[in-house]
Scaffold this motif. Structure first.
Motif, PDB file in Angstrom:
ATOM      1  N   PHE A 128       0.818  -1.215   0.000  1.00 38.56           N
ATOM      2  CA  PHE A 128       0.000   0.000   0.000  1.00 38.56           C
ATOM      3  C   PHE A 128       0.851   1.265   0.000  1.00 38.56           C
ATOM      4  N   GLY A 129       2.053   1.191   0.585  1.00 37.39           N
ATOM      5  CA  GLY A 129       2.954   2.337   0.510  1.00 37.39           C
ATOM      6  C   GLY A 129       3.372   2.621  -0.924  1.00 37.39           C
ATOM      7  N   ALA A 130       3.630   1.560  -1.676  1.00 32.86           N
ATOM      8  CA  ALA A 130       4.026   1.730  -3.076  1.00 32.86           C
ATOM      9  C   ALA A 130       2.847   2.192  -3.938  1.00 32.86           C
ATOM     10  N   ILE A 131       1.660   1.689  -3.643  1.00 30.27           N
ATOM     11  CA  ILE A 131       0.475   2.128  -4.402  1.00 30.27           C
ATOM     12  C   ILE A 131       0.215   3.617  -4.161  1.00 30.27           C
ATOM     13  N   LYS A 132       0.432   4.038  -2.934  1.00 29.76           N
ATOM     14  CA  LYS A 132       0.171   5.447  -2.583  1.00 29.76           C
ATOM     15  C   LYS A 132       1.016   6.394  -3.433  1.00 29.76           C
ATOM     16  N   THR A 133       2.224   5.982  -3.747  1.00 26.84           N
ATOM     17  CA  THR A 133       3.119   6.848  -4.517  1.00 26.84           C
ATOM     18  C   THR A 133       3.321   6.373  -5.956  1.00 26.84           C
ATOM     19  N   GLY A 134       2.733   5.226  -6.303  1.00 28.63           N
ATOM     20  CA  GLY A 134       2.956   4.693  -7.645  1.00 28.63           C
ATOM     21  C   GLY A 134       1.725   3.993  -8.186  1.00 28.63           C
ATOM     22  N   THR A 135       1.890   2.723  -8.521  1.00 23.09           N
ATOM     23  CA  THR A 135       0.830   1.946  -9.158  1.00 23.09           C
ATOM     24  C   THR A 135       0.653   0.614  -8.448  1.00 23.09           C
ATOM     25  N   ALA A 136      -0.389  -0.115  -8.829  1.00 28.76           N
ATOM     26  CA  ALA A 136      -0.599  -1.459  -8.290  1.00 28.76           C
ATOM     27  C   ALA A 136       0.573  -2.361  -8.649  1.00 28.76           C
ATOM     28  N   THR A 137       1.109  -2.202  -9.845  1.00 30.87           N
ATOM     29  CA  THR A 137       2.272  -2.999 -10.259  1.00 30.87           C
ATOM     30  C   THR A 137       3.451  -2.734  -9.334  1.00 30.87           C
ATOM     31  N   ALA A 138       3.707  -1.487  -9.007  1.00 31.40           N
ATOM     32  CA  ALA A 138       4.792  -1.147  -8.081  1.00 31.40           C
ATOM     33  C   ALA A 138       4.524  -1.751  -6.707  1.00 31.40           C
TER      34      ALA A 138
END
Length: 172
Positions: A128-138
């Motif tokens: 969820f940290g990566a989704i917050k700043t990027g995408t679901a793939t990230a």
């Protein structure tokens, strides 16, 4: 609705993992653990790693995120998890004296609950940290980068377990 998927759609996206876990658990509990011994745990970890690799490849294949690109890897990961989950307690408890099995089983159950909670928190935070700043793939990439070393550590630790599972004294 995050990432274009409703909660229901995201939940259905986990169905392949659940089906794979059911298949792996059935194979491990009914046949493989008793016949093959400790290698069932090692094969389970390797199948989970293969599933993680397939998810990674599926994420990078399309360019646009799709739950369908995760299905083959999720099924593989589930099968690997099922192979491990169904047999793990019997291998750990095989190293315990008969008069300590009850206590050891309780401690093992508590450790499993704590480990599962910490794992979900760590992987979920990364996702969820990566989704917050990027995408679901990230998000998936970050989660897989946590999962892979943990699976490798588990694989290494399996060599310390007894070769055979604990006999079920109530089996026919």
């Amino acid at each position: 609705m995050a990432g274009g998927y409703s909660a229901g759609q995201a939940g259905l996206g986990n169905l392949p993992l659940a089906v794979g876990t059911m298949i792996g658990g059935g194979l491990s509990g009914a046949v493989l653990a008793e016949r093959v011994g400790r290698p069932v745990l090692q094969v389970g970890a390797l199948v989970q790693l293969a599933g993680a690799a397939a998810i990674w490849i599926g994420l990078d294949r399309d360019g646009a995120f799709s739950i369908w690109s995760l299905v083959p890897g999720a099924v593989l990961s589930g099968i690997g998890a099922g192979l491990v989950i169904a047999a793990l307690f019997t291998f750990i408890l095989a190293a315990v004296d008969d008069d300590e099995v009850g206590s050891a089983s309780g401690v093992l159950s508590a450790v499993q609950s704590i480990g599962g909670s910490v794992g979900v928190a760590a992987v979920g935070s990364a996702f969820f940290g990566a989704i917050k700043t990027g995408t679901a793939t990230a998000g998936y990439h970050h989660a897989l980068l946590i999962q892979a070393p943990l699976l490798l550590a588990f694989l290494a630790l399996t060599f310390l377990l007894p070769r055979k599972a604990r006999e079920d004294e109530f089996a026919e």
